[in-house]
Design an enzyme around this catalytic site. Structure first.
Site, short mmCIF file in Angstrom:
data_model
loop_
_atom_site.label_atom_id
_atom_site.label_comp_id
_atom_site.label_asym_id
_atom_site.label_seq_id
_atom_site.Cartn_x
_atom_site.Cartn_y
_atom_site.Cartn_z
N SER A 1 0.82 -1.20 0.00
CA SER A 1 0.00 0.00 0.00
C SER A 1 0.86 1.26 0.00
O SER A 1 1.60 1.51 -0.97
CB SER A 1 -0.97 -0.04 1.19
OG SER A 1 -1.96 0.93 1.07
N ASP B 1 -10.42 -4.02 -4.43
CA ASP B 1 -9.60 -2.96 -3.83
C ASP B 1 -9.78 -1.67 -4.62
O ASP B 1 -9.69 -1.69 -5.86
CB ASP B 1 -8.13 -3.41 -3.84
CG ASP B 1 -7.17 -2.43 -3.17
OD1 ASP B 1 -7.63 -1.40 -2.63
OD2 ASP B 1 -5.96 -2.69 -3.20
N HIS C 1 -7.91 -5.23 -0.22
CA HIS C 1 -6.76 -4.47 0.26
C HIS C 1 -6.44 -4.89 1.70
O HIS C 1 -7.33 -5.08 2.51
CB HIS C 1 -7.08 -2.98 0.21
CG HIS C 1 -5.89 -2.10 0.39
ND1 HIS C 1 -5.09 -1.72 -0.66
CD2 HIS C 1 -5.35 -1.54 1.50
CE1 HIS C 1 -4.12 -0.95 -0.20
NE2 HIS C 1 -4.24 -0.83 1.10
#
Length: 356
Positions: free
Chosen positions: A201, A295, A325
């Site tokens: 991320s 996501d 995610h």
């Protein structure tokens, strides 16, 4: 038999980790049934059934997203959430907390070495958390699994975060950490030139930005391991609108991150220091790019992988379609997530070895 919200509530009272692991052991049809009983309102038919019931249980508890208006509270809650699902850690032969005396200021890091008597490559890891939350502790199990299954050393970096620090200072600190590792490569007994960057991320964003910034430096990384990276603050792709509610990362989370990390520091949304997809993609280190099918960041990660490839960068791209995610943080409670992270780690090492 878990057939009611009361049954799930009783499980939760025994602890988040215990409850989640119990739910993970249920057959798929029961997980699907439970998510309906809990009133999960979103239509994600391809989403992993365990994730569906986990998200349903969290919504039932009033938990939505992970970043809010109170930064300190968001940080505390994220740390507590990760602690609550902790299981017996994957054993790694050598783990040491160290201080890195960098030009930009001293920072903390955690070193993992699965075989201290051997020379191994080094992975400099930047944790996820929207540049706002997260720590070496929240990503401890992730780093343990990568170290063991990629057969690498891992140095997990506790970088300074937003909103106290903006992109230029945050990236500088992370770049200085990479340079410090290179300068101390003999101390760590790193195989010659075998230093890569990695992160999930926000950490994937940091890794991508650093790979671009350092391409001509002696300490430029030899590979990039980008796990559902944030690469585009400017655009809103279809996946953003399809998956911005009822999952781990929400559209509201993205809005808070954009304000805390970008807007507050008057950085343009398409500046490559925050959005590497708009940077110079030529002559970069080989990139191993992972996305999650459910996501908000899915499309930008996929597009970035193809843009890298178009610019002559060696790329391996894989999408875990049924995941959402943050799935690498769920390895203590999800057998599927753990299987995926182990598979990713092994595949990354093969990719790195092949594309040197």
């Amino acid at each position: 038999m878990l057939t009611s919200t009361q049954s799930v509530q009783q499980l939760l009272e025994k602890g988040q980790g215990f409850a989640a692991r119990s739910l993970d052991c249920l057959p798929t049809f029961m997980q699907e049934s439970l998510s309906k009983v809990l009133g999960y309102p979103y239509q994600y038919p391809e989403l992993d059934a365990f994730l569906k019931v986990l998200m349903a249980a969290q919504l039932k508890q009033g938990k939505v997203g992970f970043i809010g208006p109170d930064v300190d509270d968001s940080r505390q809650q994220f740390e507590l959430q990760m602690q609550s699902i902790r299981a017996k850690p994957t054993p790694v032969h050598h783990i040491e907390d160290i201080r890195l005396p960098l030009q930009s200021g001293s920072i903390y890091a955690r070193h993992y070495h699965p075989a201290p008597s051997k020379k191994l490559p080094m992975l400099v890891f930047y944790h996820g958390g929207g540049f706002v939350v997260g720590s070496v502790n929240t990503h401890d199990e992730v780093c343990r699994l990568i170290a063991i299954h990629a057969k690498v050393q891992v140095l997990s970096i506790e970088y300074p975060m937003a909103p106290e620090v903006g992109p230029r200072d945050l990236i500088q600190s992370c770049e200085d950490a990479l340079a410090w590792v290179y300068q101390n490569r003999r101390h760590f007994k790193i195989l010659k030139n075998r230093i890569a960057v990695a992160g999930d991320s926000a950490g994937g964003n940091i890794s991508a930005v650093i790979a671009q910034k350092t391409r001509s430096a002696a300490y430029a990384p030899e590979a990039q391991f980008l796990i559902y990276p944030v690469v585009d603050f400017k655009s809103r792709h279809p996946s953003f609108y399809t998956f911005n509610q009822g999952l781990v990362l929400t559209g509201t989370d993205v809005d808070y991150v954009t304000d805390y990390y970008v807007n507050n520091f008057k950085v343009a949304l398409d500046d490559p220091i925050v959005s590497p997809t708009y940077g110079n993609l030529k002559k970069l280190a080989p990139a191993f790019v992972i996305t999650a099918g459910h996501d908000v960041l899915h499309d930008e990660g996929k597009i970035y992988a193809y843009k890298l490839q178009h610019n002559g960068v060696k790329v391996h791209y894989h999408d875990y379609e049924e995941q959402t995610h943050g799935f690498v943080n769920l390895t203590p409670v999800s057998k599927q997530a753990k299987k995926h992270l182990i598979e990713m780690s092994k595949s990354f090492r093969r990719f790195w070895d092949k594309n040197r």
